[in-house]
Design a protein around this motif. Structure first.
Motif, PDB file in Angstrom:
ATOM      1  N   VAL A 187       0.814  -1.208   0.000  1.00  0.00           N
ATOM      2  CA  VAL A 187       0.000   0.000   0.000  1.00  0.00           C
ATOM      3  C   VAL A 187       0.853   1.265   0.000  1.00  0.00           C
ATOM      4  CG1 VAL A 187      -1.651   1.362   1.317  1.00  0.00           C
ATOM      5  CG2 VAL A 187      -1.955  -1.095   1.089  1.00  0.00           C
ATOM      6  N   TYR A 188       0.558   2.149  -0.936  1.00  0.00           N
ATOM      7  CA  TYR A 188       1.153   3.479  -0.959  1.00  0.00           C
ATOM      8  C   TYR A 188       0.113   4.459  -0.437  1.00  0.00           C
ATOM      9  CZ  TYR A 188       2.231   8.064  -2.871  1.00  0.00           C
ATOM     10  OH  TYR A 188       2.429   9.417  -3.019  1.00  0.00           O
ATOM     11  N   ILE A 189       0.465   5.187   0.601  1.00  0.00           N
ATOM     12  CA  ILE A 189      -0.471   6.156   1.164  1.00  0.00           C
ATOM     13  C   ILE A 189      -0.196   7.519   0.526  1.00  0.00           C
ATOM     14  CG2 ILE A 189      -1.307   7.271   3.253  1.00  0.00           C
ATOM     15  CD1 ILE A 189      -0.300   4.898   4.807  1.00  0.00           C
ATOM     16  N   PRO A 190      -1.101   8.001  -0.316  1.00  0.00           N
ATOM     17  CA  PRO A 190      -0.872   9.269  -1.001  1.00  0.00           C
ATOM     18  C   PRO A 190      -0.907  10.441  -0.038  1.00  0.00           C
ATOM     19  CG  PRO A 190      -3.087   8.480  -1.409  1.00  0.00           C
ATOM     20  CD  PRO A 190      -2.384   7.384  -0.659  1.00  0.00           C
ATOM     21  N   ASP A 191      -0.048  11.420  -0.299  1.00  0.00           N
ATOM     22  CA  ASP A 191      -0.009  12.633   0.516  1.00  0.00           C
ATOM     23  C   ASP A 191      -0.865  13.697  -0.176  1.00  0.00           C
ATOM     24  OD1 ASP A 191       0.527  14.798   2.074  1.00  0.00           O
ATOM     25  OD2 ASP A 191       2.658  14.944   1.575  1.00  0.00           O
ATOM     26  N   THR A 192      -1.978  14.017   0.424  1.00  0.00           N
ATOM     27  CA  THR A 192      -2.883  15.013  -0.164  1.00  0.00           C
ATOM     28  C   THR A 192      -2.846  16.336   0.596  1.00  0.00           C
ATOM     29  OG1 THR A 192      -4.741  14.164   1.161  1.00  0.00           O
ATOM     30  CG2 THR A 192      -4.441  13.227  -1.040  1.00  0.00           C
ATOM     31  N   SER A 193      -1.802  16.533   1.388  1.00  0.00           N
ATOM     32  CA  SER A 193      -1.734  17.741   2.210  1.00  0.00           C
ATOM     33  C   SER A 193      -1.658  19.015   1.357  1.00  0.00           C
ATOM     34  CB  SER A 193      -0.535  17.673   3.159  1.00  0.00           C
ATOM     35  OG  SER A 193       0.681  17.524   2.442  1.00  0.00           O
ATOM     36  N   LYS A 194      -0.969  18.933   0.213  1.00  0.00           N
ATOM     37  CA  LYS A 194      -0.873  20.118  -0.655  1.00  0.00           C
ATOM     38  C   LYS A 194      -2.226  20.455  -1.272  1.00  0.00           C
ATOM     39  CE  LYS A 194       4.022  19.902  -1.897  1.00  0.00           C
ATOM     40  NZ  LYS A 194       5.014  19.785  -3.002  1.00  0.00           N
ATOM     41  N   ILE A 195      -3.004  19.420  -1.593  1.00  0.00           N
ATOM     42  CA  ILE A 195      -4.340  19.673  -2.146  1.00  0.00           C
ATOM     43  C   ILE A 195      -5.220  20.319  -1.079  1.00  0.00           C
ATOM     44  CG2 ILE A 195      -6.373  18.643  -3.224  1.00  0.00           C
ATOM     45  CD1 ILE A 195      -4.603  16.441  -4.283  1.00  0.00           C
ATOM     46  N   ASP A 196      -5.108  19.829   0.162  1.00  0.00           N
ATOM     47  CA  ASP A 196      -5.860  20.445   1.263  1.00  0.00           C
ATOM     48  C   ASP A 196      -5.459  21.913   1.425  1.00  0.00           C
ATOM     49  OD1 ASP A 196      -7.264  18.130   1.890  1.00  0.00           O
ATOM     50  OD2 ASP A 196      -5.723  17.417   3.263  1.00  0.00           O
ATOM     51  N   GLU A 197      -4.153  22.179   1.264  1.00  0.00           N
ATOM     52  CA  GLU A 197      -3.663  23.557   1.375  1.00  0.00           C
ATOM     53  C   GLU A 197      -4.234  24.422   0.251  1.00  0.00           C
ATOM     54  OE1 GLU A 197       0.613  25.992   1.250  1.00  0.00           O
ATOM     55  OE2 GLU A 197       0.589  23.796   1.434  1.00  0.00           O
ATOM     56  N   LEU A 198      -4.302  23.834  -0.961  1.00  0.00           N
ATOM     57  CA  LEU A 198      -4.845  24.561  -2.107  1.00  0.00           C
ATOM     58  C   LEU A 198      -6.341  24.847  -1.915  1.00  0.00           C
ATOM     59  CD1 LEU A 198      -4.530  25.751  -4.916  1.00  0.00           C
ATOM     60  CD2 LEU A 198      -4.817  23.448  -5.867  1.00  0.00           C
ATOM     61  N   ILE A 199      -7.076  23.859  -1.452  1.00  0.00           N
ATOM     62  CA  ILE A 199      -8.512  24.043  -1.207  1.00  0.00           C
ATOM     63  C   ILE A 199      -8.731  25.136  -0.165  1.00  0.00           C
ATOM     64  CG2 ILE A 199     -10.580  22.958  -0.238  1.00  0.00           C
ATOM     65  CD1 ILE A 199      -9.637  20.328  -1.483  1.00  0.00           C
ATOM     66  N   SER A 200      -7.912  25.107   0.893  1.00  0.00           N
ATOM     67  CA  SER A 200      -8.016  26.120   1.943  1.00  0.00           C
ATOM     68  C   SER A 200      -7.714  27.509   1.389  1.00  0.00           C
ATOM     69  CB  SER A 200      -7.042  25.781   3.080  1.00  0.00           C
ATOM     70  OG  SER A 200      -7.068  26.774   4.082  1.00  0.00           O
ATOM     71  N   GLY A 201      -6.702  27.583   0.495  1.00  0.00           N
ATOM     72  CA  GLY A 201      -6.341  28.867  -0.114  1.00  0.00           C
ATOM     73  C   GLY A 201      -7.454  29.416  -0.986  1.00  0.00           C
ATOM     74  N   VAL A 202      -8.119  28.529  -1.731  1.00  0.00           N
ATOM     75  CA  VAL A 202      -9.236  28.955  -2.579  1.00  0.00           C
ATOM     76  C   VAL A 202     -10.391  29.460  -1.724  1.00  0.00           C
ATOM     77  CG1 VAL A 202     -11.022  28.129  -4.166  1.00  0.00           C
ATOM     78  CG2 VAL A 202      -8.632  27.475  -4.527  1.00  0.00           C
ATOM     79  N   LEU A 252       1.239  26.244  -6.385  1.00  0.00           N
ATOM     80  CA  LEU A 252       0.886  25.091  -5.555  1.00  0.00           C
ATOM     81  C   LEU A 252       0.220  24.021  -6.419  1.00  0.00           C
ATOM     82  CD1 LEU A 252       0.865  23.899  -2.728  1.00  0.00           C
ATOM     83  CD2 LEU A 252      -1.267  25.125  -2.276  1.00  0.00           C
ATOM     84  N   LEU A 253      -0.661  24.435  -7.317  1.00  0.00           N
ATOM     85  CA  LEU A 253      -1.309  23.482  -8.226  1.00  0.00           C
ATOM     86  C   LEU A 253      -0.276  22.807  -9.116  1.00  0.00           C
ATOM     87  CD1 LEU A 253      -3.785  22.220  -9.629  1.00  0.00           C
ATOM     88  CD2 LEU A 253      -3.835  24.244 -11.120  1.00  0.00           C
ATOM     89  N   THR A 254       0.687  23.568  -9.628  1.00  0.00           N
ATOM     90  CA  THR A 254       1.730  22.998 -10.486  1.00  0.00           C
ATOM     91  C   THR A 254       2.534  21.941  -9.742  1.00  0.00           C
ATOM     92  OG1 THR A 254       1.920  25.102 -11.703  1.00  0.00           O
ATOM     93  CG2 THR A 254       3.748  23.529 -11.909  1.00  0.00           C
ATOM     94  N   ASP A 255       2.846  22.238  -8.494  1.00  0.00           N
ATOM     95  CA  ASP A 255       3.586  21.260  -7.668  1.00  0.00           C
ATOM     96  C   ASP A 255       2.777  19.960  -7.498  1.00  0.00           C
ATOM     97  OD1 ASP A 255       5.618  23.079  -7.378  1.00  0.00           O
ATOM     98  OD2 ASP A 255       5.007  23.746  -5.383  1.00  0.00           O
ATOM     99  N   ILE A 256       1.469  20.112  -7.303  1.00  0.00           N
ATOM    100  CA  ILE A 256       0.592  18.944  -7.123  1.00  0.00           C
ATOM    101  C   ILE A 256       0.542  18.100  -8.386  1.00  0.00           C
ATOM    102  CG2 ILE A 256      -1.813  18.227  -6.776  1.00  0.00           C
ATOM    103  CD1 ILE A 256      -2.121  20.758  -4.998  1.00  0.00           C
ATOM    104  N   LEU A 257       0.399  18.754  -9.514  1.00  0.00           N
ATOM    105  CA  LEU A 257       0.276  18.040 -10.798  1.00  0.00           C
ATOM    106  C   LEU A 257       1.573  17.353 -11.195  1.00  0.00           C
ATOM    107  CD1 LEU A 257      -1.843  20.639 -12.814  1.00  0.00           C
ATOM    108  CD2 LEU A 257      -2.636  18.528 -11.734  1.00  0.00           C
ATOM    109  N   GLU A 258       2.707  17.881 -10.726  1.00  0.00           N
ATOM    110  CA  GLU A 258       4.011  17.301 -11.099  1.00  0.00           C
ATOM    111  C   GLU A 258       4.438  16.169 -10.172  1.00  0.00           C
ATOM    112  OE1 GLU A 258       6.705  20.576 -11.182  1.00  0.00           O
ATOM    113  OE2 GLU A 258       6.027  21.298 -13.165  1.00  0.00           O
ATOM    114  N   GLU A 259       3.723  15.974  -9.080  1.00  0.00           N
ATOM    115  CA  GLU A 259       4.092  14.910  -8.128  1.00  0.00           C
ATOM    116  C   GLU A 259       3.904  13.528  -8.745  1.00  0.00           C
ATOM    117  OE1 GLU A 259       1.738  15.627  -4.660  1.00  0.00           O
ATOM    118  OE2 GLU A 259       3.240  16.898  -3.736  1.00  0.00           O
TER     119      GLU A 259
END
Length: 259
Positions: A187-202, A252-259
């Motif tokens: 199991v790979y546990i994905p890190d979605t913390s940056k997406i949470d940060e982006l949602i919070s920023g929006v 932040l979105l670019t960083d998420i998409l490049e992960e």
């Protein structure tokens, strides 16, 4: 007397059920113990989830957040199979283990009807109905004695338990399996913390906070990341267009998409 006997039997059933429920528990990937009435549900798109009811409280956990689960006397681990994380029921354990899994073409009511072999180092092989000899001989070729027996027909599908035992005898004797090993390998546990940060920023941006469509798309992006799915180009473009002029959020979105 019959009335007493019936009541007595009902009491036994109630106590037995309560006792069984107390024995059911799950362990999260953070090693937290979760107790309550366990129910595995299957979402055709996102995979299995665990619904836990303790008293009046009900919580739902994606399967990839669970290390292992004990339910009704059975042990379950978690694996990503056919693109989805799901619970798999342990049948025979070792370096090579046999599990029951839920094929994607089966309905929720028919979960755990397929058989799959998984090694502690994460290799998987669905037990095939056709081509068993060729496929299993190749999958287990690192143990020549077993592979040869499968090739010449000395061991076949009905001998699966024996195949697993003989193959596991090839594993170094100093290898010690520990509870949860199989999950840590698979199991790979994905890190979605940056997406949470982006949602919070929006949500905190005066120009974007009322854009419900953007927030829904971001939630979809988060689910895709959690499931290990690719992000389609059209979705990336929609997000980039909506974030034009918001350089910090766009970066932040670019960083998420490049992960």
């Amino acid at each position: 007397m019959k009335k007493f006997t019936g009541s007595f039997l009902m009491l036994i059933c109630f106590v037995s059920s309560a006792y069984s429920q107390d024995k059911d528990y799950a362990v999260s990937m953070q090693a937290d113990t979760i107790k309550g009435k366990m129910n595995i549900i299957d979402n055709p798109l996102s995979g299995h989830s665990l619904v836990v009811k303790a008293g009046k409280k009900k919580e739902q956990y994606p399967s990839y957040k669970i290390s292992h689960l004990y339910k009704n006397g059975d042990t379950y681990h978690v694996a990503k199979i056919e693109g989805k994380y799901q619970f798999i029921k342990l049948i025979q354990e070792g370096f090579l283990s046999l599990y029951r899994y839920s094929p994607s073409d089966q309905q929720s009511a028919q979960m755990f009807q397929g058989s799959i072999l998984i090694t502690k180092d994460g290799r998987q092989k669905v037990v095939p109905n056709l081509g068993f000899k060729k496929q299993l001989a190749e999958f287990l070729e690192d143990c020549k004695s077993v592979s040869i027996k499968i090739e010449n027909g000395e061991l076949n599908k009905k001998d699966l338990t024996e195949i697993i035992d003989e193959y596991n005898a090839c594993v170094p004797q100093d290898y010690t399996a520990k509870p949860g090993d199989i999950v840590e390998e698979i199991v790979y546990i994905p890190d979605t913390s940056k997406i949470d940060e982006l949602i919070s920023g929006v949500k905190s941006d005066a120009d974007l906070s009322s854009n419900k469509e953007l927030l829904e798309i971001l939630e979809d992006l988060k689910k895709r990341k959690e499931n290990g799915d690719d992000v389609p180009g059209y979705l990336s473009n929609i997000l980039k267009n909506n974030l034009q002029g918001k350089e910090d959020l766009l970066k932040l979105l670019t960083d998420i998409l490049e992960e």
